[in-house]
Enzyme design. Structure first.
Site, PDB file in Angstrom:
ATOM      1  N   ASP A 170       1.051  -1.350   0.253  1.00 50.99           N
ATOM      2  CA  ASP A 170      -0.022   0.337   0.311  1.00 50.99           C
ATOM      3  C   ASP A 170       1.636   1.445   0.356  1.00 50.99           C
ATOM      4  O   ASP A 170       1.984   1.136   1.076  1.00 50.99           O
ATOM      5  CB  ASP A 170      -1.100   0.021   0.967  1.00 50.99           C
ATOM      6  CG  ASP A 170      -1.978   0.895   0.849  1.00 50.99           C
ATOM      7  OD1 ASP A 170      -3.340   0.278   0.583  1.00 50.99           O
ATOM      8  OD2 ASP A 170      -2.167   2.188   1.049  1.00 50.99           O
ATOM      9  N   PHE A 188     -16.373 -11.269  -6.094  1.00 48.24           N
ATOM     10  CA  PHE A 188     -17.668 -11.195  -4.742  1.00 48.24           C
ATOM     11  C   PHE A 188     -17.736 -10.589  -4.025  1.00 48.24           C
ATOM     12  O   PHE A 188     -18.753 -11.349  -3.563  1.00 48.24           O
ATOM     13  CB  PHE A 188     -18.263 -12.730  -6.276  1.00 48.24           C
ATOM     14  CG  PHE A 188     -17.838 -12.342  -7.625  1.00 48.24           C
ATOM     15  CD1 PHE A 188     -17.184 -13.128  -7.722  1.00 48.24           C
ATOM     16  CD2 PHE A 188     -18.783 -11.456  -8.492  1.00 48.24           C
ATOM     17  CE1 PHE A 188     -16.741 -13.493  -9.232  1.00 48.24           C
ATOM     18  CE2 PHE A 188     -18.392 -12.027  -9.600  1.00 48.24           C
ATOM     19  CZ  PHE A 188     -17.741 -12.018 -10.516  1.00 48.24           C
ATOM     20  N   LEU A 189     -17.125 -10.100  -3.475  1.00 48.62           N
ATOM     21  CA  LEU A 189     -17.098 -10.615  -2.110  1.00 48.62           C
ATOM     22  C   LEU A 189     -18.191  -9.752  -1.185  1.00 48.62           C
ATOM     23  O   LEU A 189     -18.215  -8.018  -1.756  1.00 48.62           O
ATOM     24  CB  LEU A 189     -16.008 -10.171  -1.134  1.00 48.62           C
ATOM     25  CG  LEU A 189     -14.452 -10.807  -1.914  1.00 48.62           C
ATOM     26  CD1 LEU A 189     -13.446 -10.201  -1.199  1.00 48.62           C
ATOM     27  CD2 LEU A 189     -14.669 -12.345  -1.342  1.00 48.62           C
ATOM     28  N   LYS A 204     -18.574  -9.646 -13.259  1.00 41.54           N
ATOM     29  CA  LYS A 204     -18.535  -8.884 -12.674  1.00 41.54           C
ATOM     30  C   LYS A 204     -19.600  -7.704 -12.337  1.00 41.54           C
ATOM     31  O   LYS A 204     -20.615  -7.957 -11.500  1.00 41.54           O
ATOM     32  CB  LYS A 204     -17.366  -7.950 -12.640  1.00 41.54           C
ATOM     33  CG  LYS A 204     -17.328  -7.106 -11.274  1.00 41.54           C
ATOM     34  CD  LYS A 204     -17.835  -7.825  -9.702  1.00 41.54           C
ATOM     35  CE  LYS A 204     -17.486  -7.227  -8.092  1.00 41.54           C
ATOM     36  NZ  LYS A 204     -17.880  -7.644  -6.917  1.00 41.54           N
ATOM     37  N   ASN A 235     -23.389  -6.973 -10.317  1.00 45.74           N
ATOM     38  CA  ASN A 235     -23.702  -6.827  -9.526  1.00 45.74           C
ATOM     39  C   ASN A 235     -25.148  -5.317 -10.000  1.00 45.74           C
ATOM     40  O   ASN A 235     -25.472  -5.605  -9.146  1.00 45.74           O
ATOM     41  CB  ASN A 235     -22.759  -5.533  -8.766  1.00 45.74           C
ATOM     42  CG  ASN A 235     -22.015  -6.240  -7.995  1.00 45.74           C
ATOM     43  OD1 ASN A 235     -21.783  -7.236  -7.377  1.00 45.74           O
ATOM     44  ND2 ASN A 235     -20.562  -5.268  -7.187  1.00 45.74           N
ATOM     45  N   GLY A 258     -26.806   0.431  -1.212  1.00 48.39           N
ATOM     46  CA  GLY A 258     -25.836   1.552  -0.771  1.00 48.39           C
ATOM     47  C   GLY A 258     -24.763   0.900  -1.114  1.00 48.39           C
ATOM     48  O   GLY A 258     -24.381   0.134  -1.314  1.00 48.39           O
ATOM     49  N   CYS A 282     -20.211  -0.626  -3.622  1.00 48.08           N
ATOM     50  CA  CYS A 282     -19.925  -1.054  -5.364  1.00 48.08           C
ATOM     51  C   CYS A 282     -21.184  -1.648  -6.368  1.00 48.08           C
ATOM     52  O   CYS A 282     -21.364  -0.453  -6.864  1.00 48.08           O
ATOM     53  CB  CYS A 282     -19.925  -2.812  -4.692  1.00 48.08           C
ATOM     54  SG  CYS A 282     -18.321  -3.113  -3.953  1.00 48.08           S
TER      55      CYS A 282
HETATM   56  C1  UDX Z   1     -22.183  -6.500  -3.062  1.00 47.60           C
HETATM   57  C2  UDX Z   1     -22.416  -7.889  -3.828  1.00 47.60           C
HETATM   58  O1  UDX Z   1     -23.340  -8.714  -2.938  1.00 47.60           O
HETATM   59  C3  UDX Z   1     -21.638  -8.740  -4.000  1.00 47.60           C
HETATM   60  O2  UDX Z   1     -21.470  -9.431  -4.621  1.00 47.60           O
HETATM   61  C4  UDX Z   1     -20.504  -7.336  -4.677  1.00 47.60           C
HETATM   62  O3  UDX Z   1     -19.108  -8.002  -4.132  1.00 47.60           O
HETATM   63  C5  UDX Z   1     -19.899  -6.365  -3.884  1.00 47.60           C
HETATM   64  O4  UDX Z   1     -21.052  -5.447  -3.662  1.00 47.60           O
HETATM   65  P1  UDX Z   1     -22.400  -5.743  -1.047  1.00 47.60           P
HETATM   66  O5  UDX Z   1     -22.226  -4.002  -1.589  1.00 47.60           O
HETATM   67  O6  UDX Z   1     -21.075  -5.434   0.371  1.00 47.60           O
HETATM   68  O7  UDX Z   1     -21.314  -7.269  -2.046  1.00 47.60           O
HETATM   69  O8  UDX Z   1     -23.222  -5.805   0.393  1.00 47.60           O
HETATM   70  P2  UDX Z   1     -24.717  -6.478  -0.387  1.00 47.60           P
HETATM   71  O9  UDX Z   1     -24.827  -7.403   1.320  1.00 47.60           O
HETATM   72  O10 UDX Z   1     -24.469  -7.073  -1.882  1.00 47.60           O
HETATM   73  O11 UDX Z   1     -25.955  -5.320   0.161  1.00 47.60           O
HETATM   74  C6  UDX Z   1     -25.922  -4.318  -1.099  1.00 47.60           C
HETATM   75  C7  UDX Z   1     -26.804  -3.121  -0.646  1.00 47.60           C
HETATM   76  O12 UDX Z   1     -28.679  -4.176  -1.162  1.00 47.60           O
HETATM   77  C8  UDX Z   1     -27.201  -3.073   1.150  1.00 47.60           C
HETATM   78  O13 UDX Z   1     -27.544  -1.812   0.875  1.00 47.60           O
HETATM   79  C9  UDX Z   1     -28.312  -4.005   1.154  1.00 47.60           C
HETATM   80  O14 UDX Z   1     -28.826  -3.548   2.326  1.00 47.60           O
HETATM   81  C10 UDX Z   1     -29.120  -3.973   0.506  1.00 47.60           C
HETATM   82  N1  UDX Z   1     -29.834  -5.080  -0.104  1.00 47.60           N
HETATM   83  C11 UDX Z   1     -29.131  -6.374  -0.305  1.00 47.60           C
HETATM   84  C12 UDX Z   1     -31.515  -4.529   0.233  1.00 47.60           C
HETATM   85  O15 UDX Z   1     -31.740  -3.704   0.175  1.00 47.60           O
HETATM   86  N2  UDX Z   1     -32.624  -5.943   0.327  1.00 47.60           N
HETATM   87  C13 UDX Z   1     -32.001  -6.999  -0.200  1.00 47.60           C
HETATM   88  O16 UDX Z   1     -32.671  -8.286  -0.324  1.00 47.60           O
HETATM   89  C14 UDX Z   1     -30.422  -7.330  -0.505  1.00 47.60           C
END
Ligand code: UDX
Length: 471
Positions: free
Chosen positions: A34, A155-156, A227, A231, A280, A283
């Protein structure tokens, strides 16, 4: 376990740090680079800069052994066979991903290539970035036989990143050279061959020796699109169920039952159908905009993605109007805001709908007392404490004398609130739930007027039904 591969990971943020410790966990030798020397120092001394389950344990186990931290990119590249680029690709003004950090790192890598290296795109990048990385390396005089560039998108999900890495639904490798693909196969062999899951220390999860991780090898362009498309599709699912929720409310249907009924169709599946304040994080908002920008650049009309973003933005207005409809006026009202993070299980507030709603409520004259189990410090940086922005130390302190309690983030801790105690501390028993955490009947039984998303409002007899305000 197969022969360890010497790996350099550039970037120690959410993606890079998780990848570095997980590569070490599956037996490789990792140097995590980093350019923020303070961050390198903190990591080397045992600090854990992000809130991720199992990260403290894996950092403690591998720090100084399987993974070392440095700001010396050149030395790290020279001693590594594979170089993973995991730096930020923030959203630019046009919606395009800002790839300037990627280009800066590629230029530095070019100066350090002393033998064949596989350069790996781990950051989320638009299609054809792979081409650009190759071009930049050529321009810096790197011989073609001394490198290949592959795409290996992550895909984390935040909060479950370690598990998502070690027990992935799939590993995607985009390689236009078999030699490079072979290096990535060796790196992921402990997961795809299953030997990692045999280890006594292996973190338990959905994969195992009999159900090892799956590896998909495709072209670089296809991997880059997988990817963005994944998303964007997940964000589409969320915006779709939120749009259905807004319709369901007009006919007193119940979006939780609707999502359950839809999700029982194996072609749809139950996940990512939770209606609420919308998505939110660092990603979905960025990737939907970047994917739309890529389509535009290619002359393809992908208006659907604009609708996904529009529904998501509107959802915050819908919730704000629920609060106004329940309270009549907002100036001088005291609102308990439970949740600041963009989702439960993380301290991340980037593009958090909770933060956006709180800002609007304060602008409208309300006082907000907020509590979040993990995101308070990060929230203070963007939403400083003031006379009308208060940070409480727990749920009940936030709810003390509140005219209403707002649920903004789906923390388990909020789903398990002692409703009797909550009713004793609030000024008025009104809960407006942006994450549908509660069963309406339970709220009625505990004397609350309960407003949620896509479900009929429940109100105490003497309250009368809250009016619906149009967005
Ligand atoms: C996401 C993707 O899931 C992941 O595969 C990618 O690598 C990065 O972006 P992340 O942003 O960490 O991961 O969170 P995630 O669990 O996907 O939720 C994203 C947003 O959607 C959150 O704000 C969550 O509150 C919202 N959400 C999720 C909903 O509003 N409804 C749902 O059913 C699921």
């Amino acid at each position: 376990m197969s022969k360890p591969v010497s790996i350099c990971v550039i970037g120690s943020g959410y993606v890079g740090l998780v990848a570095a410790v997980c590569f070490a966990e599956i037996g490789h030798q990792v140097t995590c680079v980093d350019n923020d020397e303070e961050k390198v120092k903190v990591l080397g001394e045992g600090g854990v800069p992000i809130f991720e389950r199992y990260l403290p344990e894996l950092l403690a186990k591998h720090r100084g052994r399987g993974v070392v931290f440095t700001s010396d990119l050149s030395a790290a590249v020279e001693q590594s066979e594979a170089v993973f680029i995991a730096v930020g690709t923030p959203q630019g003004d046009t919606g395009a991903a800002d790839l300037s950090y990627v280009e800066a790192v590629v230029s530095e890598i070019a100066r350090s290539i002393n033998a064949y290296k596989v350069i790996v795109e781990k950051s989320t990048v638009p299609v054809y970035t792979n081409e650009w990385i190759r071009r930049v390396l050529h321009r810096h005089g790197v011989k073609p036989q001394n490198f290949d560039v592959v795409s290996n998108p992550e895909f984390l999900r935040e909060g479950t990143a370690i598990m998502d890495f070690l027990h992935p639904d799939r590993i995607v490798v985009g390689a236009n050279s078999e030699r490079a693909a072979e290096v990535l196969r060796r790196i992921y062999d402990p997961l795809t061959g299953g030997s990692y899951y045999d280890q006594p220390y292996a973190l338990p999860g959905r994969c195992g020796t009999s159900v090892p991780a799956k590896l998909l090898v495709t072209s670089a362009q296809s991997a880059e699109i997988i990817k963005h498309a994944s998303n964007a599709f997940l964000a589409l699912k969320i915006s779709f169920i939120n749009a259905v929720a807004n319709l369901a409310e007009t006919v007193d249907a119940d979006i939780v039952d609707i999502a359950a009924g839809m999700g029982m169709d194996s072609r749809i599946g139950p996940r990512f159908l939770r209606a609420g304040l919308g998505y939110g994080g660092s990603c979905f908002p960025k990737d939907v905009a970047a994917f739309h920008w890529v389509a535009q650049q290619q002359g393809v009309d992908f208006q659907l993605l604009q609708e996904v973003s529009k529904v998501n933005e509107t959802q915050k207005e819908v919730f704000f109007n629920k609060v106004r409809a329940a309270l009549w006026t907002l100036p001088g009202k005291r609102l308990a805001a439970l949740g600041l993070a963009f989702k439960g299980g993380t301290d991340d507030i980037r593009d958090s709908p909770a933060i956006d709603v709180i800002k609007k409520l304060i602008e409208a004259g309300a006082t907000v007392a907020a509590y979040d189990p993990a995101a308070m410090d990060r929230a203070r940086e963007v939403l400083p404490a003031s006379e009308r922005m208060i940070y409480a130390t727990n749920i009940y302190e936030a709810a003390q004398d509140a005219d209403a309690v707002l649920i903004l983030t789906d923390w388990r801790e909020f789903a398990e609130i002692d409703l009797t105690r909550l009713n004793q501390v609030v000024r008025f028993p009104i809960v407006i739930d942006g994450r549908n955490l509660y069963k309406p009947q339970a709220m009625l039984d505990h004397g609350f007027t309960y407003v949620s998303v896509g479900r009929p409002p429940c109100y105490q007899a003497q309250e009368g039904k809250p009016r619906k305000l149009m967005v």
